[in-house]
Motif scaffolding. Structure first.
Motif, mmCIF file in Angstrom:
data_model
loop_
_atom_site.group_PDB
_atom_site.id
_atom_site.type_symbol
_atom_site.label_atom_id
_atom_site.label_comp_id
_atom_site.label_asym_id
_atom_site.label_seq_id
_atom_site.Cartn_x
_atom_site.Cartn_y
_atom_site.Cartn_z
ATOM 1 N N ILE A 108 -36.903 11.176 -26.306
ATOM 2 C CA ILE A 108 -36.519 9.766 -26.145
ATOM 3 C C ILE A 108 -35.264 9.578 -25.285
ATOM 4 O O ILE A 108 -35.264 8.737 -24.368
ATOM 5 C CB ILE A 108 -36.346 9.099 -27.526
ATOM 6 N N PRO A 109 -34.172 10.331 -25.515
ATOM 7 C CA PRO A 109 -32.963 10.077 -24.708
ATOM 8 C C PRO A 109 -33.180 10.238 -23.209
ATOM 9 O O PRO A 109 -32.766 9.387 -22.420
ATOM 10 C CB PRO A 109 -31.964 11.117 -25.244
ATOM 11 N N VAL A 110 -33.832 11.330 -22.798
ATOM 12 C CA VAL A 110 -34.019 11.547 -21.361
ATOM 13 C C VAL A 110 -35.025 10.556 -20.789
ATOM 14 O O VAL A 110 -34.919 10.152 -19.622
ATOM 15 C CB VAL A 110 -34.457 13.002 -21.079
ATOM 16 N N GLY A 111 -35.986 10.125 -21.598
ATOM 17 C CA GLY A 111 -36.932 9.121 -21.125
ATOM 18 C C GLY A 111 -36.238 7.816 -20.787
ATOM 19 O O GLY A 111 -36.469 7.221 -19.726
ATOM 20 N N LEU A 112 -35.368 7.372 -21.676
ATOM 21 C CA LEU A 112 -34.627 6.128 -21.436
ATOM 22 C C LEU A 112 -33.658 6.280 -20.265
ATOM 23 O O LEU A 112 -33.556 5.395 -19.410
ATOM 24 C CB LEU A 112 -33.861 5.734 -22.703
ATOM 25 N N ALA A 113 -32.962 7.410 -20.230
ATOM 26 C CA ALA A 113 -32.002 7.640 -19.141
ATOM 27 C C ALA A 113 -32.704 7.708 -17.791
ATOM 28 O O ALA A 113 -32.192 7.203 -16.781
ATOM 29 C CB ALA A 113 -31.223 8.931 -19.396
ATOM 30 N N GLY A 114 -33.880 8.324 -17.770
ATOM 31 C CA GLY A 114 -34.621 8.419 -16.518
ATOM 32 C C GLY A 114 -35.025 7.055 -15.986
ATOM 33 O O GLY A 114 -34.923 6.792 -14.781
ATOM 34 N N LEU A 115 -35.472 6.192 -16.875
ATOM 35 C CA LEU A 115 -35.868 4.847 -16.454
ATOM 36 C C LEU A 115 -34.687 4.061 -15.893
ATOM 37 O O LEU A 115 -34.829 3.274 -14.950
ATOM 38 C CB LEU A 115 -36.479 4.092 -17.635
ATOM 39 N N LEU A 116 -33.503 4.286 -16.466
ATOM 40 C CA LEU A 116 -32.333 3.506 -16.074
ATOM 41 C C LEU A 116 -31.563 4.098 -14.899
ATOM 42 O O LEU A 116 -31.006 3.360 -14.078
ATOM 43 C CB LEU A 116 -31.384 3.368 -17.276
ATOM 44 N N LEU A 117 -31.522 5.429 -14.807
ATOM 45 C CA LEU A 117 -30.582 6.068 -13.888
ATOM 46 C C LEU A 117 -31.208 6.871 -12.760
ATOM 47 O O LEU A 117 -30.518 7.185 -11.783
ATOM 48 C CB LEU A 117 -29.649 7.001 -14.684
ATOM 49 N N GLU A 118 -32.482 7.246 -12.888
ATOM 50 C CA GLU A 118 -33.062 8.187 -11.922
ATOM 51 C C GLU A 118 -32.944 7.698 -10.483
ATOM 52 O O GLU A 118 -32.496 8.423 -9.593
ATOM 53 C CB GLU A 118 -34.527 8.445 -12.287
ATOM 54 N N ARG A 119 -33.329 6.466 -10.234
ATOM 55 C CA ARG A 119 -33.300 5.937 -8.865
ATOM 56 C C ARG A 119 -31.867 5.822 -8.346
ATOM 57 O O ARG A 119 -31.575 6.170 -7.192
ATOM 58 C CB ARG A 119 -33.993 4.573 -8.835
ATOM 59 N N ALA A 250 -43.301 11.025 -16.234
ATOM 60 C CA ALA A 250 -42.639 10.522 -15.027
ATOM 61 C C ALA A 250 -43.578 10.585 -13.831
ATOM 62 O O ALA A 250 -43.615 9.668 -12.999
ATOM 63 C CB ALA A 250 -41.375 11.333 -14.752
ATOM 64 N N GLY A 251 -44.352 11.669 -13.744
ATOM 65 C CA GLY A 251 -45.277 11.811 -12.627
ATOM 66 C C GLY A 251 -46.399 10.797 -12.667
ATOM 67 O O GLY A 251 -46.718 10.161 -11.655
ATOM 68 N N VAL A 252 -47.004 10.632 -13.830
ATOM 69 C CA VAL A 252 -48.114 9.683 -13.963
ATOM 70 C C VAL A 252 -47.636 8.258 -13.699
ATOM 71 O O VAL A 252 -48.341 7.446 -13.081
ATOM 72 C CB VAL A 252 -48.741 9.798 -15.368
ATOM 73 N N LEU A 253 -46.424 7.947 -14.138
ATOM 74 C CA LEU A 253 -45.873 6.610 -13.943
ATOM 75 C C LEU A 253 -45.702 6.281 -12.457
ATOM 76 O O LEU A 253 -45.919 5.140 -12.030
ATOM 77 C CB LEU A 253 -44.521 6.504 -14.662
#
Length: 317
Positions: A108-119, A250-253
């Motif tokens: 859960i933590p990395v999923g949320l962080a990825g959505l918010l910060l990856e780009r 992340a890839g499928v999304l």
């Protein structure tokens, strides 16, 4: 906008499949290698804007995740079954069920962080110089945890004393119970299931640092696992199990971006590169699971420091 060629896709696919699982940062190498080679490579494999290269990398990530699923198929069969029975029975009563929930909570933590910060992090830090710095830092962290682990493994002097007296015991009246032989993989999963919820979430949250180009997902997750007392073998196993849903989701999304009109010319190379990435990832897993049975992160750490500092010197020259 330049399309990725077949040759570039094959090279990048092999690199992606290996470096995603080796603790050396696939994202870091995806940025540094084109910058090192320059010319058409730097143009075709640009991380900026809506480059087709990004969409091709997404496809390769999906292939890498599928390789993880195939490699750990027996484990995932037990984990999925454990999750299903846990939800059905509304309880957690065995190791497979507990491990399933630990993986969910730790993701859960990395999923949320990825959505918010990856780009944001990719746009600001996805350049050769910051990436080189983080790659060298990745190596330093790996070296530091290995040094700490060596210190913890130093033998404790044994004080000699009188031998304990032998006790004679009669086993003839004891009832023998049948023993089920379990595989080494199942035994490893049982050890992982003994992690506390907080420990598992902390290890999973370490993946957030891999959003910084040059920091390895598997490496930083192993570091967190080693710090929580896991062996190298179990830390690597938990890192790979944790990475599977994150990389796959992340890839499928992002996969639909590959099928836009602008990326039509890169579809063929993306498919070929993905096959190469999947095969390379599977072979990398076979190597790493054996490597970490008896060996450490040190060779990868040294490589990261040398490659990072060498790249930094090159790009600042």
């Amino acid at each position: 906008m330049s399309a990725v060629t077949y040759f570039e896709a094959i090279v990048v696919g092999a690199l992606q499949g290996v470096s995603e699982l080796f603790p050396v940062s696939s994202l870091g190498h995806s940025i540094l290698i084109p910058a090192w080679l320059g010319g058409s490579w730097a143009r075709d494999l640009s991380m900026g804007g809506e480059s087709p290269y990004l969409a091709v990398l997404v496809a390769m990530h999906v292939a890498t995740a599928l390789a993880l699923v195939v490699f750990y198929r027996r484990d995932w069969a037990r984990i999925v079954r454990g999750m299903w029975t846990s939800v059905r029975d509304r309880r957690v009563s065995d190791a497979d069920q507990r491990l399933a929930w630990l993986l969910v909570l730790a993701t859960i933590p990395v999923g949320l962080a990825g959505l918010l910060l990856e780009r944001v992090l990719r746009d600001f830090l996805g350049k050769p110089v910051p990436t080189a710095v983080f790659l060298a830092l990745n190596g330093v962290v790996l070296l530091a945890v290995e040094r700490s682990a060596r210190a913890a493994r130093r033998p404790v002097p044994v004080v000699s004393g009188p031998e304990p007296s032998e006790v004679t015991r009669d086993f003839s009246a004891e009832i023998t119970m049948p023993i089920r032989i379990i595989s080494a993989e199942e035994a490893a999963d049982r050890r992982l299931a003994r992690l506390g919820v907080g420990e598992a979430v902390l290890i999973g949250a370490a993946q957030i640092l891999a959003l910084f180009p040059g920091i390895s997902r598997s490496g930083i997750t192993m570091v967190a696992g080693l710090r929580r007392g896991l062996s190298h073998e179990d830390a690597a196993r938990f890192a790979f199990l944790l990475a599977t849903p994150v990389i796959l989701a992340a890839g499928v999304l992002k996969l639909p971006s590959l099928f836009t009109q602008a990326n039509q010319a890169s579809l063929g190379p993306a498919l070929v590169g993905s096959v190469v990435a999947g095969v390379a990832a599977y072979l990398a897993l076979r190597f790493l699971t054996r490597h970490f049975e008896t060996r450490t992160l040190t060779p990868f750490a040294v490589y990261c420091v040398v490659a990072g500092l060498g790249s930094l010197a090159y790009f600042l020259a």
